[in-house]
Scaffold this active site. Structure first.
Site, PDB file in Angstrom:
ATOM      1  NE  ARG A   1      -2.829  -0.478   3.690  1.00 12.72           N
ATOM      2  CZ  ARG A   1      -3.730  -0.088   4.595  1.00 12.72           C
ATOM      3  NH1 ARG A   1      -4.947   0.208   4.179  1.00 12.72           N
ATOM      4  NH2 ARG A   1      -3.297  -0.221   5.702  1.00 12.72           N
TER       5      ARG A   1
ATOM      6  CG  ASP B   1       3.400  -5.083  11.748  1.00 10.38           C
ATOM      7  OD1 ASP B   1       4.337  -5.458  10.918  1.00 10.38           O
ATOM      8  OD2 ASP B   1       2.888  -3.671  11.567  1.00 10.38           O
TER       9      ASP B   1
HETATM   10  N1  URA Z   1      -4.184  -4.108   7.000  1.00  8.69           N
HETATM   11  C1  URA Z   1      -4.401  -4.489   8.212  1.00  8.69           C
HETATM   12  O1  URA Z   1      -3.362  -5.402   8.418  1.00  8.69           O
HETATM   13  N2  URA Z   1      -5.073  -4.210   9.253  1.00  8.69           N
HETATM   14  C2  URA Z   1      -6.055  -3.119   8.967  1.00  8.69           C
HETATM   15  O2  URA Z   1      -6.780  -2.853   9.998  1.00  8.69           O
HETATM   16  C3  URA Z   1      -6.151  -2.831   7.728  1.00  8.69           C
HETATM   17  C4  URA Z   1      -5.393  -3.365   6.480  1.00  8.69           C
END
Ligand code: URA
Length: 209
Positions: free
Chosen positions: A104, A203
């Site tokens: 992203r 994460d």
């Molecule tokens: N990606 C994630 O890991 N968590 C979110 O809340 C949105 C996108």
């Protein structure tokens, strides 16, 4: 318009609630994700076709129903998608697997492709795209655009959590792709995270924060 299925089974909901808790360890989070993904796989494959083959039980011959696992392609959107992949593969071991890497852009939240590896010739295959979080929808939408270039028989999308914004966008762009999720949360925050959500799935799976 595509269908949205919320898998409200108490086992799924219970495990998801533990995953949401900030004190849940990485290990436990990963294990729960694998367990839930088996239950999601159960639901997303509910309507896949069966073929009938001749077998013999110890007592009699019969025509027995089998799924054609080789006709299913699981596509993981890297990296968090891999957290759903193992459990789904446990249930559909002969499925083919593809990977799509998208990141992203932190400013625009647009999805940028950096990796694409799919099984060849998927025209007769049912594709199941997996990514735990359907947030803005940008990654899923971009991944599905890429997959559609290969003209598979069908595409379904499986996630753990979805935001209303992501569902709406997916349905606008890919109205032929049914969505399966364990829950639909309230909204996105200004950084594109799902609220209340569970934080950053990647994460939490890989302990990168
Ligand atoms: N990606 C994630 O890991 N968590 C979110 O809340 C949105 C996108």
């Amino acid at each position: 318009m595509s269908k949205v299925t919320v898998i409200a089974h108490p086992l799924v909901q219970h495990k998801l609630s533990i995953m949401r808790q900030k004190e849940t360890s990485c290990n436990h989070f990963r294990d729960l994700l694998t367990e839930i993904s088996r239950l999601l796989a159960y639901e997303v494959t509910r309507n896949i076709p069966l073929i009938y083959c001749d077998i013999e039980t110890p007592l009699a011959p019969m025509k027995a129903p089998f799924i054609e696992g080789k006709k299913i392609v699981l596509v993981s959107i890297l990296r968090a998608g891999n957290g759903l992949l193992d459990g789904m593969l446990q249930l559909i071991p002969s499925a083919r697997v593809g990977h799509i890497g998208l990141y992203r852009d932190p400013d625009t939240l647009e999805a940028i492709k950096y990796y694409f590896k799919m099984p060849p010739e998927i025209e007769d295959k049912d594709v199941i795209v997996v990514d735990p979080m359907l947030a803005t929808g940008n990654s899923a939408i971009a991944a599905i655009h890429e997959i559609k270039e290969m003209q598979p028989k069908s595409i379904r999308f499986v996630c753990l959590l979805a935001a209303p914004e992501g569902i709406e966008k997916m349905q606008q762009v890919h109205s032929d792709v049914d969505i399966y999720t364990a829950a639909i949360d309230e909204k996105l925050n200004e950084h594109g995270y799902i609220l209340p959500g569970l934080g950053d799935a990647g994460d939490r799976i890989y302990r990168t924060k």
